[in-house]
Scaffold this motif. Structure first.
Motif, PDB file in Angstrom:
ATOM      1  N   MET A   1       0.846  -1.193   0.000  1.00  0.00           N
ATOM      2  CA  MET A   1       0.000   0.000   0.000  1.00  0.00           C
ATOM      3  C   MET A   1       0.883   1.245   0.000  1.00  0.00           C
ATOM      4  N   LEU A   2       0.583   2.173  -0.905  1.00  0.00           N
ATOM      5  CA  LEU A   2       1.266   3.468  -0.958  1.00  0.00           C
ATOM      6  C   LEU A   2       0.369   4.523  -0.330  1.00  0.00           C
ATOM      7  N   PHE A   3       0.969   5.556   0.221  1.00  0.00           N
ATOM      8  CA  PHE A   3       0.202   6.701   0.712  1.00  0.00           C
ATOM      9  C   PHE A   3       0.326   7.817  -0.310  1.00  0.00           C
ATOM     10  N   MET A   4      -0.764   8.500  -0.587  1.00  0.00           N
ATOM     11  CA  MET A   4      -0.821   9.494  -1.654  1.00  0.00           C
ATOM     12  C   MET A   4       0.397  10.418  -1.659  1.00  0.00           C
ATOM     13  N   GLY A   5       0.999  10.568  -2.835  1.00  0.00           N
ATOM     14  CA  GLY A   5       2.164  11.425  -2.994  1.00  0.00           C
ATOM     15  C   GLY A   5       3.483  10.727  -2.780  1.00  0.00           C
ATOM     16  N   GLU A   6       3.441   9.577  -2.146  1.00  0.00           N
ATOM     17  CA  GLU A   6       4.669   8.810  -1.906  1.00  0.00           C
ATOM     18  C   GLU A   6       5.402   8.522  -3.203  1.00  0.00           C
ATOM     19  N   GLU A   7       4.617   8.278  -4.277  1.00  0.00           N
ATOM     20  CA  GLU A   7       5.195   7.849  -5.551  1.00  0.00           C
ATOM     21  C   GLU A   7       6.002   8.928  -6.242  1.00  0.00           C
ATOM     22  N   PHE A   8       5.860  10.184  -5.806  1.00  0.00           N
ATOM     23  CA  PHE A   8       6.728  11.235  -6.365  1.00  0.00           C
ATOM     24  C   PHE A   8       7.433  12.014  -5.257  1.00  0.00           C
ATOM     25  N   SER A   9       7.695  11.322  -4.144  1.00  0.00           N
ATOM     26  CA  SER A   9       8.499  11.902  -3.060  1.00  0.00           C
ATOM     27  C   SER A   9       7.923  13.223  -2.571  1.00  0.00           C
ATOM     28  N   GLU A  10       6.591  13.246  -2.383  1.00  0.00           N
ATOM     29  CA  GLU A  10       5.937  14.458  -1.884  1.00  0.00           C
ATOM     30  C   GLU A  10       6.587  14.910  -0.579  1.00  0.00           C
ATOM     31  N   ASP A  11       6.909  16.216  -0.511  1.00  0.00           N
ATOM     32  CA  ASP A  11       7.499  16.745   0.720  1.00  0.00           C
ATOM     33  C   ASP A  11       6.550  17.684   1.460  1.00  0.00           C
ATOM     34  N   GLN A  12       5.353  17.940   0.890  1.00  0.00           N
ATOM     35  CA  GLN A  12       4.333  18.644   1.655  1.00  0.00           C
ATOM     36  C   GLN A  12       3.921  17.760   2.830  1.00  0.00           C
ATOM     37  N   PRO A  13       3.710  18.309   4.014  1.00  0.00           N
ATOM     38  CA  PRO A  13       3.329  17.465   5.144  1.00  0.00           C
ATOM     39  C   PRO A  13       1.892  16.979   5.010  1.00  0.00           C
ATOM     40  N   PHE A  14       1.552  15.977   5.792  1.00  0.00           N
ATOM     41  CA  PHE A  14       0.154  15.603   5.975  1.00  0.00           C
ATOM     42  C   PHE A  14      -0.103  15.728   7.466  1.00  0.00           C
ATOM     43  N   GLN A  15      -0.808  16.789   7.849  1.00  0.00           N
ATOM     44  CA  GLN A  15      -0.960  17.129   9.256  1.00  0.00           C
ATOM     45  C   GLN A  15      -2.380  16.849   9.743  1.00  0.00           C
ATOM     46  N   TYR A  16      -2.537  16.842  11.042  1.00  0.00           N
ATOM     47  CA  TYR A  16      -3.853  16.588  11.628  1.00  0.00           C
ATOM     48  C   TYR A  16      -4.681  17.861  11.568  1.00  0.00           C
TER      49      TYR A  16
ATOM     50  N   TRP B   1       1.115  18.858  -7.150  1.00  0.00           N
ATOM     51  CA  TRP B   1       1.157  18.007  -8.345  1.00  0.00           C
ATOM     52  C   TRP B   1       2.178  18.465  -9.385  1.00  0.00           C
ATOM     53  N   ASP B   2       3.066  19.367  -9.036  1.00  0.00           N
ATOM     54  CA  ASP B   2       4.088  19.837  -9.982  1.00  0.00           C
ATOM     55  C   ASP B   2       5.375  19.017  -9.907  1.00  0.00           C
ATOM     56  N   PHE B   3       5.270  17.765  -9.504  1.00  0.00           N
ATOM     57  CA  PHE B   3       6.472  16.972  -9.235  1.00  0.00           C
ATOM     58  C   PHE B   3       7.353  16.759 -10.458  1.00  0.00           C
ATOM     59  N   GLN B   4       6.770  16.773 -11.655  1.00  0.00           N
ATOM     60  CA  GLN B   4       7.557  16.473 -12.843  1.00  0.00           C
ATOM     61  C   GLN B   4       8.569  17.573 -13.179  1.00  0.00           C
ATOM     62  N   LYS B   5       8.437  18.727 -12.525  1.00  0.00           N
ATOM     63  CA  LYS B   5       9.426  19.806 -12.713  1.00  0.00           C
ATOM     64  C   LYS B   5      10.696  19.560 -11.912  1.00  0.00           C
ATOM     65  N   ASN B   6      10.657  18.567 -11.014  1.00  0.00           N
ATOM     66  CA  ASN B   6      11.791  18.254 -10.156  1.00  0.00           C
ATOM     67  C   ASN B   6      12.394  16.921 -10.597  1.00  0.00           C
ATOM     68  N   ASN B   7      13.678  16.922 -10.965  1.00  0.00           N
ATOM     69  CA  ASN B   7      14.305  15.729 -11.526  1.00  0.00           C
ATOM     70  C   ASN B   7      14.270  14.534 -10.582  1.00  0.00           C
TER      71      ASN B   7
ATOM     72  N   ILE C   1      11.900   9.301  -8.916  1.00  0.00           N
ATOM     73  CA  ILE C   1      11.206   8.426  -7.968  1.00  0.00           C
ATOM     74  C   ILE C   1       9.931   7.875  -8.596  1.00  0.00           C
ATOM     75  N   PHE C   2       9.184   8.742  -9.284  1.00  0.00           N
ATOM     76  CA  PHE C   2       7.945   8.310  -9.925  1.00  0.00           C
ATOM     77  C   PHE C   2       8.227   7.220 -10.960  1.00  0.00           C
ATOM     78  N   GLU C   3       9.241   7.421 -11.792  1.00  0.00           N
ATOM     79  CA  GLU C   3       9.580   6.430 -12.811  1.00  0.00           C
ATOM     80  C   GLU C   3      10.058   5.121 -12.172  1.00  0.00           C
ATOM     81  N   TYR C   4      10.763   5.235 -11.070  1.00  0.00           N
ATOM     82  CA  TYR C   4      11.258   4.065 -10.338  1.00  0.00           C
ATOM     83  C   TYR C   4      10.090   3.264  -9.766  1.00  0.00           C
ATOM     84  N   TYR C   5       9.126   3.955  -9.153  1.00  0.00           N
ATOM     85  CA  TYR C   5       7.928   3.265  -8.649  1.00  0.00           C
ATOM     86  C   TYR C   5       7.186   2.574  -9.791  1.00  0.00           C
TER      87      TYR C   5
END
Length: 602
Positions: A426-441, A488-494, A499-503
């Protein structure tokens, strides 16, 4: 299957209202459009029933108890005015489904993606999820698991404060939007699971106790009184929640449920609520011809949850396994606080990889007692594992994601272990492109006293952290919610794109059966005592996990003469520093890059 509750709309422009209130002396349906209240009839087992003509979808209503208080329907299908407002009639049969050919996906083939509807997209609606399905399709995901969507206070919440289990959150798009989302998912080949909460109800807008003994004073949970699954009048309480589960699967076409924290569903009766739920789901499968998966979140490490009825089990299809996450997380982050104190070595990870449960009748220093039982012989696909989820991210003081805690190479190492493992990933949303935005309570309660209690409770929970940093995201703040939305602008970051292509590649390999031997063979694992390397041999497969920050030299098995490389996370192809050959000679001394995984086949 038991009595249905709530407002059942009929094509005759009538509505059958049913509510359970065993101790009430009088019950009326109050219609907002100005009609006189309609007296209901009391029938067996404490139910009140009345069919009323001239009702239309969208009409608002409440129940009046003993000519005194007027309250929303506890089984309301829609709360357009929020948790304290009027309930609305919904025509459950009006949606025209386009998924007649959908047959579902067995748990053993699922690649699950957990998401929160409100933060997955900027719009934060069910229909906005549809816009991202092509992204998930490209990634290789085939199953969505959405966090709870039952009506909660305000417009911002994780979903675990839901108080109307039958009503889809109005601000997300309500029942109509949810059905559109699930229909679109099925048409694109995605199964959809719902995170369902049957261990507690939220505090604001929770009027269940005004109707009857939905809660018991026998037990306490972390959220207060336990739901009454085994005390006086428990049969009808059990029916209320079983009918709810069946509604989500039959009417909304969910492919199954993830059952929240089942260790807090306290039932000492002869037949546990979960077994009754599983049996009712079996009946629904026979009725609809579709398969449904019930997956438990549990910290018990108890095989009874997924064992068959014949073995005395509850018959659920699967369960989450925290041991896998904790084993991997501690090795890569070095964190040892709290429950992480029970983990932290390569040997422990090797055991988790081999059999899911680290604590299989073993003493836990953190819990100060023996935990779990032996999972031997259970199909590994029944265990759902992850390297991130909403709990493990969102319950950190700042909601910082895995990508903020470890290096780029360590992220690839962890993803490789997850997706080659014998378990259901199971992946958590954004994991597939190394999301660095937090997920807070975050919450949006309307009661100032409750808001204050939540804020102070979180501060007490993270007192040590606050004393050392002074930072704290306010759960009630709109900013905390906005900060938790995916970028969702992850593709601008190499690196994020790599990471996305690796997943994508790992999932493609998994679907192609490249990692099948890790699931079908008896896995032999060894943790080197002088290196931070775990070696895994399974059938024709050979894998190396290097947890050291330094490259390690490992001798390849002598046979075969040449090993074929399946994937190496440190390869330049994935923005690593090495160029790996397609074949590696047997008996060769192989240099395994720091924080990397190498998988070969004979």
């Amino acid at each position: 299957m038991g009595r249905k509750v709530g407002a059942e709309y009929t094509p005759k422009k009538a509505c059958r209202f049913t509510v359970w209130a065993p101790e009430a002396e009088e019950m009326e349906v109050v219609l907002q459009k100005g009609q006189e209240p309609v007296l209901m009839e009391k029938v067996e087992d404490g139910y009140w029933v009345k069919e009323v003509d001239g009702i239309h979808p969208g009409d608002l209503y409440r129940f009046r108890i003993n000519s005194q208080i007027e309250l929303p329907d506890p089984a309301s299908r829609s709360q357009p005015e929020g948790v304290h407002g009027w309930s609305a009639v919904v025509d459950a049969g009006s949606y025209q489904w386009q998924d007649d050919s959908w047959t579902g996906i067995p748990l053993c083939e699922m690649i699950i993606y957990e998401l929160h509807v409100g933060t997955f997209t900027q719009k934060g609606t069910f229909e906005a999820v549809i816009e991202k399905l092509d992204h998930l399709k490209e990634l290789g995901i085939n199953t969505l698991e959405i966090m709870p969507v039952s009506q909660f206070p305000g417009n911002r919440n994780w979903g675990y404060d839901g108080v109307y289990p039958y009503a889809a959150q109005h601000s997300y798009g309500g029942a109509a939007g949810l059905k559109k989302m699930i229909d679109a998912c099925h048409q694109k080949g995605f199964a959809v699971l719902l995170d369902a909460v049957y261990n507690h109800m939220g505090p604001e807008g929770n009027y269940l106790s005004e109707y009857g003994p939905y809660f018991t004073t026998r037990y306490e949970t972390p959220w207060g009184k336990a739901i009454n699954f085994d005390d006086h009048h428990a049969d009808e309480v059990r029916n209320f929640f079983i009918q709810n589960a069946l509604m989500w699967m039959e009417e909304f076409h969910f492919d199954g449920l993830r059952l929240d924290a089942i260790h807090e569903i306290i039932d000492l009766g002869a037949t546990h609520f979960l077994k009754d739920l599983s049996l009712a789901t079996d009946e629904l499968e026979a009725k609809t011809g579709r398969k449904y998966a019930l997956i438990a979140e549990s910290d018990l490490n108890d095989t009874k949850i997924i064992n068959t009825y014949e073995k005395g089990g509850f018959g659920l299809e699967g369960q989450w396994v925290d041991d896998f996450h904790h084993s991997l997380h501690t090795l890569l982050t070095g964190e040892k606080d709290g429950y992480y104190a029970d983990f932290g070595s390569a040997e422990i990870l090797a055991k988790s990889f081999r059999q899911a449960f680290v604590y299989d009748g073993k003493y836990s220093d953190f819990r100060k007692r023996t935990i779990g039982n032996d999972p031997s012989g259970i199909d590994p696909s029944k265990f759902v594992v992850c390297i991130q989820n909403h709990d493990q991210v969102g319950n950190r003081p700042l909601g910082d994601r895995f990508s903020e805690l470890v290096s780029f190479e360590q992220q690839k190492l962890a993803a490789g272990i997850l997706l080659m493992s014998p378990f259901t990933p199971m992946l958590f949303m954004g994991e597939e492109f190394s999301e660095d935005q937090p997920f807070q309570y975050f919450v949006s309660h309307g009661d100032p006293e409750l808001v204050k209690a939540v804020q102070e409770g979180r501060k007490r929970e993270f007192k040590y952290f606050l004393e050392h940093s002074g930072e704290f995201p306010d759960p009630q703040s709109e900013e905390t919610f906005q900060r938790s939305k995916l970028n969702w602008d992850f593709q601008k970051n190499n690196q994020k794109n790599a990471i996305f292509e690796y997943y994508k590649e790992l999932i493609k390999l998994r679907k192609a059966g490249k990692f099948q031997d890790f699931r079908n063979e008896k896995i032999v694992t060894e943790a080197f005592m002088d290196r931070d390397v775990v070696k895994v041999i399974a059938g024709k497969l050979f894998a190396l996990f290097n947890f050291s920050e330094d490259a390690q030299k490992v001798k390849m098995p002598a046979k075969p003469e040449n090993w074929k490389l399946i994937i190496a996370s440190g390869d330049k192809k994935w923005s690593g520093k090495e160029q790996f050959p397609k074949q590696i000679p047997g008996d060769k001394i192989l240099t395994v890059p720091a924080s990397s995984i190498i998988i070969c086949e004979s």
